[in-house]
Design an enzyme around this catalytic site. Structure first.
Site, short mmCIF file in Angstrom:
data_model
loop_
_atom_site.label_atom_id
_atom_site.label_comp_id
_atom_site.label_asym_id
_atom_site.label_seq_id
_atom_site.Cartn_x
_atom_site.Cartn_y
_atom_site.Cartn_z
N ARG A 1 -7.93 3.34 13.27
CA ARG A 1 -7.09 4.32 13.50
C ARG A 1 -6.58 4.36 15.06
O ARG A 1 -5.41 4.77 15.27
CB ARG A 1 -8.03 5.65 13.55
CG ARG A 1 -8.57 5.99 11.90
CD ARG A 1 -7.41 5.94 10.84
NE ARG A 1 -7.82 6.07 9.54
CZ ARG A 1 -6.92 6.43 8.40
NH1 ARG A 1 -5.68 6.17 8.60
NH2 ARG A 1 -7.55 6.68 7.30
N GLU B 1 -9.52 4.16 -2.22
CA GLU B 1 -8.19 3.72 -2.98
C GLU B 1 -8.49 3.09 -4.48
O GLU B 1 -9.42 2.99 -4.49
CB GLU B 1 -7.21 2.87 -2.13
CG GLU B 1 -6.62 3.69 -0.81
CD GLU B 1 -5.44 2.80 -0.30
OE1 GLU B 1 -4.66 2.22 -1.07
OE2 GLU B 1 -5.34 2.75 0.77
N ASP C 1 -9.14 0.08 2.02
CA ASP C 1 -8.15 -0.39 2.64
C ASP C 1 -8.76 -0.10 4.27
O ASP C 1 -8.28 0.95 4.66
CB ASP C 1 -6.77 0.23 2.49
CG ASP C 1 -5.78 -0.51 3.29
OD1 ASP C 1 -5.80 -1.70 3.56
OD2 ASP C 1 -4.77 0.24 3.72
N GLU D 1 -10.40 12.24 7.83
CA GLU D 1 -10.23 13.58 7.23
C GLU D 1 -11.70 14.02 7.30
O GLU D 1 -11.79 15.29 7.69
CB GLU D 1 -9.87 13.36 5.74
CG GLU D 1 -8.42 12.87 5.58
CD GLU D 1 -7.85 12.79 4.34
OE1 GLU D 1 -7.42 13.55 3.43
OE2 GLU D 1 -8.22 11.46 3.89
N ASP E 1 0.91 -1.31 0.09
CA ASP E 1 -0.07 0.15 0.01
C ASP E 1 0.88 1.24 -0.10
O ASP E 1 2.02 1.23 0.82
CB ASP E 1 -0.69 0.01 1.15
CG ASP E 1 -1.90 1.15 0.89
OD1 ASP E 1 -2.65 1.28 -0.10
OD2 ASP E 1 -2.62 1.55 2.03
N LYS F 1 -4.11 -2.57 9.73
CA LYS F 1 -4.27 -2.37 8.48
C LYS F 1 -4.29 -3.81 7.97
O LYS F 1 -4.94 -3.95 6.77
CB LYS F 1 -3.15 -1.86 7.58
CG LYS F 1 -2.95 -0.23 7.93
CD LYS F 1 -3.68 0.34 7.33
CE LYS F 1 -3.62 1.95 7.33
NZ LYS F 1 -4.43 2.70 6.64
N THR G 1 -4.82 6.40 0.21
CA THR G 1 -6.13 7.21 0.25
C THR G 1 -6.09 8.30 -0.62
O THR G 1 -4.84 9.26 -0.79
CB THR G 1 -6.35 7.76 1.57
OG1 THR G 1 -6.26 6.81 2.71
CG2 THR G 1 -7.66 8.30 1.73
N GLN H 1 -3.62 1.95 15.17
CA GLN H 1 -2.77 2.28 14.33
C GLN H 1 -1.71 3.47 15.12
O GLN H 1 -0.55 3.55 15.00
CB GLN H 1 -3.15 2.93 13.16
CG GLN H 1 -2.25 3.59 12.12
CD GLN H 1 -2.69 4.11 10.69
OE1 GLN H 1 -3.71 4.05 10.44
NE2 GLN H 1 -1.96 4.52 10.04
N THR I 1 -9.02 -5.82 3.53
CA THR I 1 -9.04 -4.89 2.34
C THR I 1 -9.97 -5.31 1.23
O THR I 1 -9.78 -6.75 0.86
CB THR I 1 -7.25 -4.77 1.79
OG1 THR I 1 -6.62 -4.24 2.70
CG2 THR I 1 -7.36 -3.98 0.46
N HIS J 1 -4.50 14.11 0.66
CA HIS J 1 -4.34 13.31 1.66
C HIS J 1 -3.43 13.63 2.78
O HIS J 1 -3.50 13.70 3.93
CB HIS J 1 -4.69 11.84 1.45
CG HIS J 1 -4.69 10.85 2.50
ND1 HIS J 1 -5.64 10.63 3.35
CD2 HIS J 1 -3.84 9.96 2.92
CE1 HIS J 1 -5.36 9.76 4.51
NE2 HIS J 1 -4.29 9.20 3.92
N GLU K 1 -10.73 3.67 3.57
CA GLU K 1 -9.80 4.37 3.02
C GLU K 1 -10.07 4.22 1.46
O GLU K 1 -10.10 3.23 0.84
CB GLU K 1 -8.36 4.14 3.23
CG GLU K 1 -7.66 4.52 4.63
CD GLU K 1 -6.48 4.33 4.71
OE1 GLU K 1 -5.70 3.80 3.89
OE2 GLU K 1 -5.69 4.88 5.62
#
Length: 440
Positions: A257, A221, A253, A386, A143, A273, A372, A260, A277, A150, A219
Site C-alpha cells: 500500500r 478476490e 492479489d 479496509e 485485475d 502489485k 477486492t 502504491q 498474486t 470496496h 486482497e
C-alpha cells in the site's frame, strides 16, 4: 442455496443432480463432490505434470483415462499435456462433452472405471501424495476493481464520502493490466517487496526513499480463466461471453500500500502489485456453479450501462468467501473476514466484454481478477487497508495480538465454497506466507 429457477433450460440440463454419488468415497464436508469436478495440474512424486480432476480427497488423472480409450466424441489428447491451455481453448462443446463423460466415469453406477482395478490403481491418485501446480500457462493477467462496497470504502478513505466513487466507476468496469509472471499457485511464499516510499505525505517535494514495504496487504478476490480466444479486432459480445469463460479460482492479489500510494499517480498500480498474486490450484467450471447463480449485492445497475455492457442475465454466484491469517507464532488460523462473490457490481461477463470492447484479443489461459470483494459490514471487508481503515484501527487475534497490516511470517489463506443441498462446491486453499524483504 440460490435458486436456479431463473436459469435457461439449456443450462439446467447440464447440472449434475445433487443426489448423484461417486463410487469414490467423498466426505460430506469435502469441497470436491461429483457435482464439482474442478480441473487442475498435479504431479506424482518425482513425476511429470499431469491434468487431473478432483474428487473427494483423490485426483483422477485424465491422461490415463485418455490412454485407456475411455473418452470419445472429442479429441482428448489434450489431457496428455502439462497445462490446461489446449483444453481451455477447445471451446464449450468439448468442455461439456468432457465433463459429461468424467461425471459418468466417476458415478456410482458406471462400471467402466469402477470395476477396472488396474486402471483405478494407475489413474486415481491421493491428493496427499501429489503436488499442485499452476493450472495454465498464463499469458496475460488483468485485475479489475468491481466491488462497489470496496471502491466506496477506498474512495471514502482517500477522497471523502461525498466523492468516494470516481465519475467513471458506475459506467465501466475499471481495471489495469497486471503481471502474469508473478502469478503463483497456493503454497508459494511471497517475499515482502522493497520499492520507493514517500518521505513526507504532507510535503511531496521531499521525494522518496528506497526501503522495504511497511504496509503489506492481501486482497480477497476471485480469478477467472479465459477459454476460447477471440480474434484481434473482434470484441466479445455479451451473448457470447459464456463461451469464453472456462472457470474460476480463488485469488489473493498481494499489495504494497505504501509503494502504491507514491507511484500510482498518474498511471495506476505498478510495483505495488507486480511482486505476487496467489491463486488456488483447482479451476471450478461454470456448470458446477450454475445452481448458485443469483442477484448481486447491487440488485440492479443504475445508471443503466451502455448497450454493449447490458447483461440480460445480470447476476453473480453465491460463493461464500473467508480470509484467515496465522502469525508465525500462532498455531491456528484465525478468520478475519467473511465476504461473498455476489458482492460484485460488475460481473465476470461484463468484465470480459469490456476488456475486449476495443478489439483486445484474449487467449486460452489468460486470467483476470474480480478486484477486492468487500461486503457492507466491518467483518466482510476484503483487505487490511479496509479492516484497519487505513491504519486507524486494529485487527485483534484470539491471543490479543493485533495487526494493522501483514507482518513477516504471517500466512494468509482464502477459502471459498457454495453451499448446496447436502453438498458444497469449493475451491481448496489459496495460501501464501509473507517472507521478510531481501537485505537492502
Amino acid at each position: 442455496m440460490s435458486s436456479d429457477s431463473s436459469q435457461p433450460e439449456s443450462k439446467k440440463l447440464k447440472l449434475t443432480p445433487p443426489t448423484m454419488t461417486s463410487f469414490i468415497a467423498v466426505d460430506a464436508k469435502s469441497h470436491f463432490p461429483i457435482q464439482n469436478l474442478p480441473y487442475g495440474i498435479f504431479s506424482r512424486e518425482g513425476g511429470a505434470k499431469c491434468i487431473g480432476v478432483a474428487i473427494g480427497d483423490q485426483i483422477l488423472s485424465l491422461g490415463d483415462i485418455h490412454t485407456a480409450g475411455l473418452f470419445s466424441g472429442f479429441d482428448s489428447s489434450c489431457f496428455l499435456e502439462s497445462t490446461l491451455n489446449t483444453f481451455m481453448g477447445a471451446g464449450k462443446p468439448v468442455w461439456s462433452a468432457a465433463r459429461a463423460r468424467i461425471t459418468e466415469l466417476l458415478s456410482a453406477g458406471c462400471a467402466d472405471l469402477r470395476d477396472n482395478a488396474e486402471l483405478r490403481a494407475k489413474a486415481i491418485v491421493p491428493m496427499s501424495s501429489a503436488a499442485m501446480h499452476l493450472p495454465a500457462s498464463i499469458g496475460d493477467y488483468t485485475d479489475f476493481y468491481s466491488s462497489r462496497e470496496h471502491a466506496t470504502n477506498v474512495g471514502t478513505m482517500f477522497r471523502g464520502k461525498d466523492n468516494a466513487l470516481q465519475p467513471n466507476w458506475l459506467h465501466l468496469p475499471v481495471g489495469y493490466h497486471g503481471r502474469s509472471s508473478s502469478v503463483v499457485v497456493s503454497g508459494t511464499p511471497i517475499r515482502r517487496p522493497a520499492g520507493q516510499l514517500q518521505l513526507d505525505a504532507n510535503d511531496p517535494k521531499q521525494g522518496s526513499k528506497h526501503a522495504p514495504c511497511r504496509l503489506l496487504d492481501f486482497e480477497l478476490e476471485m480469478g477467472v480463466f479465459v477459454g476460447s480466444r477471440n480474434e484481434m479486432g473482434q470484441p466479445i459480445k455479451m451473448e457470447d461471453a459464456d463461451n469464453h469463460i472456462f472457470g474460476y479460482v480463488l485469488m489473493n492479489d498481494w499489495s504494497a500500500r505504501d509503494i502504491q500510494k507514491w507511484e500510482y499517480v498518474p498511471l495506476g498500480p505498478f510495483g505495488a502489485k507486480n511482486f505476487g498474486t496467489t491463486i488456488s490450484p483447482w479451476v471450478v467450471v461454470p456448470d458446477a456453479l450454475e445452481p448458485f447463480f443469483g442477484k448481486t449485492s447491487a440488485g440492479v445497475q443504475e445508471p443503466k450501462p451502455l448497450d454493449y455492457l447490458v447483461d440480460p442475465n445480470y447476476g453473480s454466484y453465491d460463493i461464500k468467501l473467508e480470509v484467515l491469517i496465522k502469525g508465525e507464532d500462532h498455531q491456528d488460523y484465525h478468520t478475519i473476514s467473511r465476504s461473498n462473490y455476489k458482492n460484485m457490481y460488475w460481473n465476470a461477463r461484463q468484465q470480459l466484454v469490456h476488456h475486449t470492447v476495443t478489439g483486445c484479443n484474449m487467449e486460452p489461459g489468460d486470467l483476470f481478477g474480480s478486484g477486492t470483494i468487500s461486503g457492507s459490514t466491518d467483518d466482510s471487508l476484503g483487505s487490511m487497508l479496509e479492516l484497519s481503515w487505513k491504519g486507524s484501527r486494529e485487527v485483534t487475534f484470539p491471543d490479543k495480538t493485533v495487526r494493522k497490516f501483514l507482518k513477516d511470517g504471517d500466512s494468509v489463506n482464502i477459502k471459498g465454497y457454495c453451499e448446496g443441498d447436502g453438498y458444497c462446491i469449493g475451491f481448496g486453499d489459496c495460501e501464501g506466507k509473507a517472507l521478510p524483504a531481501n537485505p537492502m
